[in-house]
Design an enzyme around this catalytic site. Structure first.
Site, PDB file in Angstrom:
ATOM      1  N   GLU A 129       8.230  -6.550 -60.304  1.00  0.00           N
ATOM      2  CA  GLU A 129       8.846  -7.348 -59.237  1.00  0.00           C
ATOM      3  C   GLU A 129      10.352  -7.102 -59.151  1.00  0.00           C
ATOM      4  O   GLU A 129      10.933  -7.107 -58.064  1.00  0.00           O
ATOM      5  CB  GLU A 129       8.560  -8.830 -59.494  1.00  0.00           C
ATOM      6  CG  GLU A 129       9.027  -9.786 -58.428  1.00  0.00           C
ATOM      7  CD  GLU A 129       8.306  -9.602 -57.096  1.00  0.00           C
ATOM      8  OE1 GLU A 129       8.906  -8.957 -56.214  1.00  0.00           O
ATOM      9  OE2 GLU A 129       7.177 -10.102 -56.921  1.00  0.00           O
ATOM     10  N   VAL A 132      12.359  -3.926 -56.911  1.00  0.00           N
ATOM     11  CA  VAL A 132      12.712  -3.918 -55.480  1.00  0.00           C
ATOM     12  C   VAL A 132      13.154  -5.309 -55.061  1.00  0.00           C
ATOM     13  O   VAL A 132      12.444  -6.294 -55.300  1.00  0.00           O
ATOM     14  CB  VAL A 132      11.501  -3.502 -54.599  1.00  0.00           C
ATOM     15  CG1 VAL A 132      11.910  -3.421 -53.132  1.00  0.00           C
ATOM     16  CG2 VAL A 132      10.902  -2.188 -55.061  1.00  0.00           C
ATOM     17  N   GLY A 134      15.372  -7.346 -56.146  1.00  0.00           N
ATOM     18  CA  GLY A 134      15.850  -8.306 -57.142  1.00  0.00           C
ATOM     19  C   GLY A 134      14.968  -9.535 -57.236  1.00  0.00           C
ATOM     20  O   GLY A 134      13.780  -9.443 -57.549  1.00  0.00           O
ATOM     21  N   LYS A 205      13.421   2.357 -53.606  1.00  0.00           N
ATOM     22  CA  LYS A 205      12.798   1.052 -53.364  1.00  0.00           C
ATOM     23  C   LYS A 205      11.816   1.115 -52.190  1.00  0.00           C
ATOM     24  O   LYS A 205      10.761   0.482 -52.214  1.00  0.00           O
ATOM     25  CB  LYS A 205      13.887   0.007 -53.115  1.00  0.00           C
ATOM     26  CG  LYS A 205      14.740  -0.262 -54.364  1.00  0.00           C
ATOM     27  CD  LYS A 205      15.995  -1.041 -53.995  1.00  0.00           C
ATOM     28  CE  LYS A 205      16.847  -1.382 -55.203  1.00  0.00           C
ATOM     29  NZ  LYS A 205      18.197  -1.874 -54.789  1.00  0.00           N
ATOM     30  N   GLY A 302      21.995  -8.372 -59.871  1.00  0.00           N
ATOM     31  CA  GLY A 302      22.704  -9.392 -60.641  1.00  0.00           C
ATOM     32  C   GLY A 302      21.895  -9.833 -61.841  1.00  0.00           C
ATOM     33  O   GLY A 302      20.665  -9.775 -61.832  1.00  0.00           O
TER      34      GLY A 302
END
Lengths: 436, 436
Positions: A129, A132, A134, A205, A302
């Protein structure tokens, strides 16, 4: 309460986030899972630098084999990125009957066929998961929530760096070079930004997304790809005047038995939800035949947002472990035995609207000459902007078209760029007018 | 290839959509599931009216018991809505060890504790993705994708009718009554629109959402609820002037050990993604402690979008059946044995920003009198709009506040409304300024 033992390979930013989330939300996770997650070992070549989380020294090792060969560990989390040794670690962990969670988009986009086949044959699960979008639940949505839909199209903003740069250029009127330099200083862009701004990361992605939606084995080199380095302030301003915003889009569209797969700067209507995805946020606009428009938005990167996605995979797999099953949902929506290859529509045959900015000599007859060539190539003009007449030097002439074929556009622009009234290379930006 | 037998109770709009989707996307579903879905029987009191799909006559029955007692059927799809006989059908089907898929929000919001407990005790699954947000994967996202997050807040636009009416009022300057009449003519609003415009439907959906995010047993009557019938064109215009758009929001916010749960017309900044959710679309803005902002958007109702969500549940459960497991993911995120009750924060204690529209006599000193009362009640003014001075009759004075406590606001407004300079009831609309 049962315990599920985890091993983490890669103690960088995302790895640190995963450790931190497991520590901070331990009670909540135990309540929801009905079992305990025990992070048993962490492997990284650097085990001495300080991290934002504190872990016991005995947990740390420089040897990933200590995780891959630990019989107690049932889930291996690969967060080192890159092709090797990540590929070998994952395949070896699977051979040792360990489930795998990874955020490694480059690896899956390139070696996906091998890895997904191994996971199915060996009866272990693979969660990706975080590879792609985040924190956005795009993988689960495609494989589970929208499972009964034929997907008409997927439009994605899936590279945070490019979107950050385009947002700053649009909102603050700065040049590409200035914003890129700023982004590098702030750590939002790499020292070598090629992967991001040339759309390579986006292509990885998109390749993974395509394989969940339409089938397997997209060769990366077959995906049309154009980055954002050629976008100028002038085009951003004209776009605004025409009611558009420029975004780097990953586009997948089903066209009968073919799939369009392309990545390029795209003008989209200002009132489209995608036009309002700013900064380093990511988003997907998906159209299913039953669902209609679905829009998913969140942090595409992030530490903690990505850790949230990694944990969702760990818990998904743990729920399978607790029930004694695996392979409940095929890694790429269908069994690797039946999944077919995607037939990509050659770029020449795509049909969309276009924006052209011509650099022309400012004299009578120029417009008619340009539109003549366009007309001969079956391209019909939707709007024209011509202003700022000058005595010397080129003047920009902007045109948008009705639906045209890429092949015709490329042929026409080639002819136009050779006209003696044209002083520079014509800028071509595709327009997607589809509304939410 | 294995076959999973389904029984459908309720052959209305959504039921027809489910039948149609199973028929139209049969191959795709078989490829993704690795098994065949066989809709064996359909029960409805009306089996003679024509539908948009054709089904064999032998499949139809007026007796739901033929489905509930059929040993071959393993998944019962309940789409009749309402409390009874839906509740009895679902509980009896579960007792017969059948898994259940339902879109019945009123039932789950009211009898959820009984139904979810039964599902866990009897070891059968219950899918209810279609009960909240239509095609939006909100249930799966809360229970699986965001499973490792403490949810700071959930803001939802979850009633299509109310959103349609507010959108038309905002975009076309029409009155509430006119738009409601139009919506009824177009079939977007019921003849008796109470459920939608008074926020009852929204409360049902919020109660279900709350139970996935924070715990069980929200008493519907404890959720603060205000509908859209009091919204006037004047307030919509002032909102626009202040940079806001008015939406009927379902709001859930974690405040230490309490949860705020409230439904009311809300001013949100024009550049917030929720402000751009128009017509009968639904959306959720969720903030998780790790994920940060996540935004999910799609059709909240309608035949095929809802059928897409129902099918996602059917396939989810079928994947469990094929692996011989159930109860893999707790129906409400946690086991019914450990899930705790939600402590709702009493409305008096919520803190937010406010919009007031006073109907005052137009004479000197009015403003100072109003602001005096506000000041005495700890309410600090952020902005004032006063215009259109008139000789006779009331003049609108609009104020927005900084963060204030509901209790203080209610006390202050009560005092102000009794002043002899005030000619009508003051309009109070809450403002949520949180940005995406």
């Amino acid at each position: 309460m049962k315990t599920i033992h985890l091993g983490l390979i890669g103690f960088g930013t995302i790895g640190t986030g995963v450790v931190s989330l497991i520590q901070e939300n331990r009670d909540l996770i135990e309540n929801r899972l009905g079992a305990r997650l025990n992070l048993k070992k962490i492997a990284d070549l650097d085990i001495t630098s300080p991290r934002k989380v504190s872990v016991s020294k005995d947990m740390l090792t420089t040897d990933a084999r200590e995780i891959i060969n630990d019989p107690e560990i049932s889930v291996v989390i690969e967060l080192i990125g890159g092709y090797e040794p990540a590929r070998t670690f994952i395949l070896d962990a699977m051979r040792n009957r360990k489930h795998v969670v990874t955020a490694n988009k480059a690896l899956l986009a390139t070696y996906g066929n091998e890895i997904f086949k191994a996971s199915e044959e060996l009866g272990v699960d693979i969660g990706f998961e975080a590879s792609v979008g985040g924190t956005i639940p795009i993988i689960k949505s495609l494989k589970e929530s929208l499972v009964a839909n034929r997907l008409r199209s997927i439009f994605g903003i899936i590279n945070g760096t490019s979107n950050y740069i385009l947002t700053k250029m649009s909102d603050e009127g700065k040049s590409f070079d200035d914003v890129l330099r700023e982004a590098q200083e702030l750590g939002f862009a790499e020292a070598d930004p090629t992967f991001d701004i040339e759309g390579i990361d986006t292509a990885h992605k998109l390749a993974i997304t395509l394989s969940l939606a339409y089938g397997k084995r997209v060769k990366l080199e077959d995906v049309y790809r154009e980055g954002i380095a050629g976008i100028s302030q002038q085009d951003i301003e004209f776009a605004g005047e025409l009611g558009y915003r420029i975004k780097l889009l990953a586009i997948a569209i089903q066209r009968d038995e073919f799939v369009e797969a392309r990545i390029h700067p795209t003008m989209i209507p200002l009132d489209h939800l995608l036009a309002n995805v700013n900064g380093n946020f990511n988003a997907f606009h998906i159209v299913g035949d039953a669902s209609g428009s679905v829009f998913l938005y969140g942090q595409g990167a992030g530490m903690m947002p990505t850790a949230s996605a990694v944990l969702s995979d760990i818990i998904d797999i743990s729920r399978n472990i607790l029930k004694g099953v695996s392979g409940r949902v095929p890694a790429r929506s269908q069994s690797e035995n039946v999944i077919h290859e995607i037939m990509l529509l050659p770029m020449d045959y795509i049909v969309t609207n276009y924006y052209f900015r011509f650099s022309a000599i400012d004299r009578p007859g120029v417009l008619s000459k340009i539109s003549g060539v366009l007309g001969e190539n079956n391209i019909s003009i939707a709007a024209v902007i011509q202003k700022g007449r000058r005595q010397a030097g080129p003047v920009p002439i902007v045109m948008t078209t009705h639906k045209s074929k890429e092949m015709d556009v490329q042929r026409a622009i080639k002819v136009i760029d050779q006209l003696n009234i044209i002083l520079g290379k014509t800028i071509v930006i595709r327009i997607e007018d589809e509304k939410l």
